[in-house]
Design a protein around this motif. Structure first.
Motif, PDB file in Angstrom:
ATOM      1  N   LEU A  52      46.348  37.615  29.327  1.00 36.52           N
ATOM      2  CA  LEU A  52      46.737  36.672  28.594  1.00 36.52           C
ATOM      3  C   LEU A  52      45.952  35.634  28.616  1.00 36.52           C
ATOM      4  O   LEU A  52      45.389  34.832  27.398  1.00 36.52           O
ATOM      5  CB  LEU A  52      47.992  36.360  28.853  1.00 36.52           C
ATOM      6  N   ALA A  53      45.354  34.976  29.843  1.00 38.07           N
ATOM      7  CA  ALA A  53      44.460  34.142  30.028  1.00 38.07           C
ATOM      8  C   ALA A  53      43.228  34.171  29.041  1.00 38.07           C
ATOM      9  O   ALA A  53      42.575  33.304  28.647  1.00 38.07           O
ATOM     10  CB  ALA A  53      44.263  33.646  31.465  1.00 38.07           C
ATOM     11  N   ILE A  54      42.536  35.475  29.049  1.00 39.01           N
ATOM     12  CA  ILE A  54      41.447  35.880  28.615  1.00 39.01           C
ATOM     13  C   ILE A  54      41.599  35.797  26.847  1.00 39.01           C
ATOM     14  O   ILE A  54      41.087  35.289  26.097  1.00 39.01           O
ATOM     15  CB  ILE A  54      40.854  36.832  28.955  1.00 39.01           C
ATOM     16  N   PHE A  55      42.615  36.830  26.755  1.00 37.78           N
ATOM     17  CA  PHE A  55      42.850  37.019  25.255  1.00 37.78           C
ATOM     18  C   PHE A  55      43.608  35.992  24.337  1.00 37.78           C
ATOM     19  O   PHE A  55      43.372  35.662  23.227  1.00 37.78           O
ATOM     20  CB  PHE A  55      43.551  38.246  25.183  1.00 37.78           C
ATOM     21  N   LEU A  62      39.805  46.577  36.562  1.00 47.53           N
ATOM     22  CA  LEU A  62      39.340  45.385  37.095  1.00 47.53           C
ATOM     23  C   LEU A  62      37.835  44.818  36.289  1.00 47.53           C
ATOM     24  O   LEU A  62      37.846  43.661  36.393  1.00 47.53           O
ATOM     25  CB  LEU A  62      39.007  46.032  38.682  1.00 47.53           C
ATOM     26  N   ARG A  63      37.194  45.834  35.914  1.00 53.13           N
ATOM     27  CA  ARG A  63      35.754  45.290  35.300  1.00 53.13           C
ATOM     28  C   ARG A  63      36.116  44.548  34.032  1.00 53.13           C
ATOM     29  O   ARG A  63      35.780  43.557  33.701  1.00 53.13           O
ATOM     30  CB  ARG A  63      35.005  46.400  34.945  1.00 53.13           C
ATOM     31  N   HIS A  64      37.171  45.110  33.348  1.00 48.27           N
ATOM     32  CA  HIS A  64      37.620  44.519  32.014  1.00 48.27           C
ATOM     33  C   HIS A  64      38.229  43.222  32.549  1.00 48.27           C
ATOM     34  O   HIS A  64      38.298  42.215  31.385  1.00 48.27           O
ATOM     35  CB  HIS A  64      38.622  45.569  31.243  1.00 48.27           C
ATOM     36  N   LEU A  65      38.850  42.950  33.459  1.00 41.20           N
ATOM     37  CA  LEU A  65      39.450  41.781  33.759  1.00 41.20           C
ATOM     38  C   LEU A  65      38.420  40.891  34.375  1.00 41.20           C
ATOM     39  O   LEU A  65      38.868  39.576  34.820  1.00 41.20           O
ATOM     40  CB  LEU A  65      40.556  42.177  34.584  1.00 41.20           C
ATOM     41  N   GLY A  66      37.346  41.402  34.495  1.00 38.46           N
ATOM     42  CA  GLY A  66      36.272  40.177  35.228  1.00 38.46           C
ATOM     43  C   GLY A  66      36.511  40.243  36.585  1.00 38.46           C
ATOM     44  O   GLY A  66      36.169  39.234  37.244  1.00 38.46           O
ATOM     45  N   LEU A  67      37.124  41.126  37.211  1.00 38.82           N
ATOM     46  CA  LEU A  67      37.354  41.122  38.729  1.00 38.82           C
ATOM     47  C   LEU A  67      36.835  42.075  39.663  1.00 38.82           C
ATOM     48  O   LEU A  67      37.177  42.115  40.749  1.00 38.82           O
ATOM     49  CB  LEU A  67      38.989  40.851  38.916  1.00 38.82           C
ATOM     50  N   ASP A  71      45.072  48.632  51.591  1.00 40.10           N
ATOM     51  CA  ASP A  71      46.364  48.045  52.254  1.00 40.10           C
ATOM     52  C   ASP A  71      47.172  47.165  50.940  1.00 40.10           C
ATOM     53  O   ASP A  71      46.673  46.120  50.487  1.00 40.10           O
ATOM     54  CB  ASP A  71      46.112  47.214  53.433  1.00 40.10           C
ATOM     55  N   ARG A  72      48.303  47.809  50.642  1.00 38.12           N
ATOM     56  CA  ARG A  72      48.725  47.156  49.311  1.00 38.12           C
ATOM     57  C   ARG A  72      49.077  45.733  49.525  1.00 38.12           C
ATOM     58  O   ARG A  72      49.093  45.172  48.447  1.00 38.12           O
ATOM     59  CB  ARG A  72      50.036  48.193  48.829  1.00 38.12           C
ATOM     60  N   ALA A  73      49.618  45.345  50.504  1.00 35.26           N
ATOM     61  CA  ALA A  73      49.995  43.964  50.785  1.00 35.26           C
ATOM     62  C   ALA A  73      48.752  43.121  50.431  1.00 35.26           C
ATOM     63  O   ALA A  73      48.834  42.073  49.768  1.00 35.26           O
ATOM     64  CB  ALA A  73      50.738  43.777  52.138  1.00 35.26           C
ATOM     65  N   ARG A  74      47.858  43.373  51.231  1.00 30.65           N
ATOM     66  CA  ARG A  74      46.458  42.502  51.076  1.00 30.65           C
ATOM     67  C   ARG A  74      46.095  42.582  49.599  1.00 30.65           C
ATOM     68  O   ARG A  74      45.422  41.741  48.988  1.00 30.65           O
ATOM     69  CB  ARG A  74      45.591  43.078  52.155  1.00 30.65           C
ATOM     70  N   PHE A  75      45.861  43.952  48.964  1.00 29.97           N
ATOM     71  CA  PHE A  75      45.490  43.872  47.974  1.00 29.97           C
ATOM     72  C   PHE A  75      46.196  43.058  46.768  1.00 29.97           C
ATOM     73  O   PHE A  75      45.862  42.625  45.983  1.00 29.97           O
ATOM     74  CB  PHE A  75      45.352  45.393  47.193  1.00 29.97           C
ATOM     75  N   ASP A  76      47.768  43.171  46.817  1.00 33.74           N
ATOM     76  CA  ASP A  76      48.510  42.617  45.954  1.00 33.74           C
ATOM     77  C   ASP A  76      48.340  41.018  45.948  1.00 33.74           C
ATOM     78  O   ASP A  76      48.310  40.225  45.087  1.00 33.74           O
ATOM     79  CB  ASP A  76      50.085  42.848  46.003  1.00 33.74           C
ATOM     80  N   ASP A  77      48.212  40.745  47.494  1.00 32.90           N
ATOM     81  CA  ASP A  77      48.001  39.254  47.393  1.00 32.90           C
ATOM     82  C   ASP A  77      46.730  38.572  46.960  1.00 32.90           C
ATOM     83  O   ASP A  77      46.729  37.494  46.240  1.00 32.90           O
ATOM     84  CB  ASP A  77      47.913  38.762  48.933  1.00 32.90           C
ATOM     85  N   TRP A  78      45.628  39.322  46.979  1.00 35.63           N
ATOM     86  CA  TRP A  78      44.396  38.922  46.589  1.00 35.63           C
ATOM     87  C   TRP A  78      44.404  39.023  44.948  1.00 35.63           C
ATOM     88  O   TRP A  78      44.031  37.966  44.387  1.00 35.63           O
ATOM     89  CB  TRP A  78      43.204  40.008  47.114  1.00 35.63           C
ATOM     90  N   PHE A  79      45.004  39.966  44.422  1.00 36.18           N
ATOM     91  CA  PHE A  79      44.922  40.256  42.901  1.00 36.18           C
ATOM     92  C   PHE A  79      45.934  39.233  42.306  1.00 36.18           C
ATOM     93  O   PHE A  79      45.487  38.843  41.151  1.00 36.18           O
ATOM     94  CB  PHE A  79      45.525  41.811  42.726  1.00 36.18           C
ATOM     95  N   ALA A  80      46.938  38.990  42.769  1.00 35.07           N
ATOM     96  CA  ALA A  80      48.016  38.044  42.277  1.00 35.07           C
ATOM     97  C   ALA A  80      47.144  36.603  42.131  1.00 35.07           C
ATOM     98  O   ALA A  80      47.379  35.880  41.087  1.00 35.07           O
ATOM     99  CB  ALA A  80      49.376  37.725  42.926  1.00 35.07           C
ATOM    100  N   SER A  81      46.547  36.309  43.290  1.00 35.31           N
ATOM    101  CA  SER A  81      46.025  34.990  43.140  1.00 35.31           C
ATOM    102  C   SER A  81      44.713  35.110  42.439  1.00 35.31           C
ATOM    103  O   SER A  81      44.595  34.085  41.496  1.00 35.31           O
ATOM    104  CB  SER A  81      45.871  34.344  44.729  1.00 35.31           C
TER     105      SER A  81
END
Ligand SMILES: Cc1cc2nc3c(=O)[nH]c(=O)nc-3n(C[C@H](O)[C@H](O)[C@H](O)COP(=O)(O)OP(=O)(O)OC[C@H]3O[C@@H](n4cnc5c(N)ncnc54)[C@H](O)[C@@H]3O)c2cc1C
Length: 359
Positions: free
Chosen positions: A15-18, A48-53, A94-104
């Motif tokens: 949403l921030a991009i589009f 992830l590439r599409h999102l620039g991450l 590790d999902r907890a670590r992945f989710d924390d990183w991705f959300a922020s």
């Protein structure tokens, strides 16, 4: 937006991009979740590439996974070589670590409230959302990214259609010995197991079966869980190297599908739209992809006044779920060694039966 898992975070980022002129309010509790080892399928990197991450993801140091071992449909162990896979490897996270990183990383442009949506009502301009923080928030459109909680859709008095009653009995253990790091999946007479390395000597061991079978096997108790483990050949060989295993915990894991209310400005993404059996291995990639598509639909609806955008998104979710159900059945039918056992009979006779009596 309710929820900041992979689906909600991807939607916020897209949403921030589009549609950068839209204001995005993300309501999601900041919670300490237990670590859970999961594998991101090769479908995740393109999103992830599409999102620039993508570079930011690589910088997190998650391990690529080039093989998956399976004992499925035959007694021997077979290796799928992802080195030969054009889309590249899978990734152990590790999902907890992945989710924390991705959300922020993904929701930096959104305003985040550390709360849960506790109620929502339709009004003339869209929605009035209660987050239990003393006030109500006005929204022209809401996105349910609350995973299996399906919180917003439930508030509208609707329930997801359950495909089965699959549960996961999850336990982690520690070993000082060298063990294979890759994902290993093994079928047994009451379901299937998987194990994978979480790094630093930690290993996840998970038994997947139906809720009624799990109760009969007492999978929530260490002795029942260990008894089921002894029915495996390859997984139990790895478990023997584990010096200490935590107590198992049961997690809902069944397939489900929530029909989105037509004519409402309410979109479901990720598991809130459709949750896949973990054997698919695509839950996180699918959640992120649906977040991207929902963001396009929301932008088209709110910025470009396209009255068909939300319905097109809903139709895409339904088509994806139908294709998944067909592929899932094919996969389960390929294991025929225990066709007379309840777990396998249920999947091989009619996998889409939602009213199966096993509760
Ligand atoms: C045992 C098991 C193993 C799995 N293994 C894999 C795997 O190896 N690979 C893979 O790709 N997938 C796997 N999956 C599937 C994957 O975990 C899910 O598909 C994925 O987490 C879905 O992401 P999501 O963002 O839709 O939901 P979630 O990750 O569940 O996130 C939902 C978020 O909503 C928040 N929330 C809940 N209620 C509210 C509310 N009222 N208001 C606001 N926020 C709320 C929650 O706090 C949470 O942060 C597995 C699933 C299970 C059960």
């Amino acid at each position: 937006m309710a929820g900041a898992g992979p689906a909600g975070a991807a939607a916020a980022r897209m949403l921030a991009i589009f549609a950068p002129d839209l204001r995005v309010l993300m309501v999601a509790p900041v919670e300490k979740r237990p670590c859970r080892g999961e594998v991101l399928s090769p479908l995740a990197p393109p999103v992830l590439r599409h999102l620039g991450l993508w570079s930011a993801f690589l910088a997190q140091g998650f391990a690529p996974s080039h093989h998956t071992f399976t004992a499925w449909g035959e007694a021997g162990l077979r290796s799928s070589e992802m080195l030969l896979e054009a889309r590249g490897p899978a990734w152990r996270v590790d999902r907890a670590r992945f989710d924390d990183w991705f959300a922020s990383a993904a929701s930096s442009a959104a305003t985040r409230i550390d709360a849960k949506v506790s109620d929502l009502e339709r009004d003339a301009d869209g929605w009035s959302v209660d987050c239990g923080d003393g006030g109500r928030h006005a929204a022209r459109l809401v996105i349910d990214a609350t995973g299996r909680a399906n919180a917003l859709v439930r508030r509208q008095g609707r329930r997801a259609r359950s495909q089965d009653r699959l549960v996961a009995a999850y336990a982690e253990g520690t070993t000082s010995e060298q063990t294979a790091p890759e994902l290993l999946v093994e079928a047994f007479d009451d379901g299937w197991w998987y194990t994978m390395s979480l790094g630093e000597g930690r290993h996840a061991f998970v038994c997947m079966t139906d809720a009624d079978i799990a109760r009969g096997l007492r999978l929530n108790k260490p002795h029942g869980w260990h008894a089921a483990l002894t029915k495996t050949h390859f997984i139990s060989a790895i478990a023997r190297k584990i010096s200490r295993l935590d107590a198992p915990r049961l997690v809902a894991a069944g397939g489900r599908f929530a029909a989105m209310p037509v004519g409402f400005r309410l979109l479901c993404v990720g598991d809130a739209a459709s949750a896949f059996d973990p054997i698919s291995g695509h839950g996180v990639a699918k959640a992120m992809r649906s977040g991207v598509f929902a963001a396009y639909a929301a932008g088209d609806c709110l910025v470009r006044n396209d009255g068909t955008a939300l319905d097109h998104y809903g139709a895409w979710v339904a088509r994806e779920a139908a294709a998944y159900e067909a592929a899932l059945r094919e996969h389960y039918v390929s294991e025929s060694r225990w066709a007379d056992r309840p777990f396998w009979r249920r999947r091989c006779s009619d996998v889409s039966s939602s009213s199966s009596p096993h509760q």
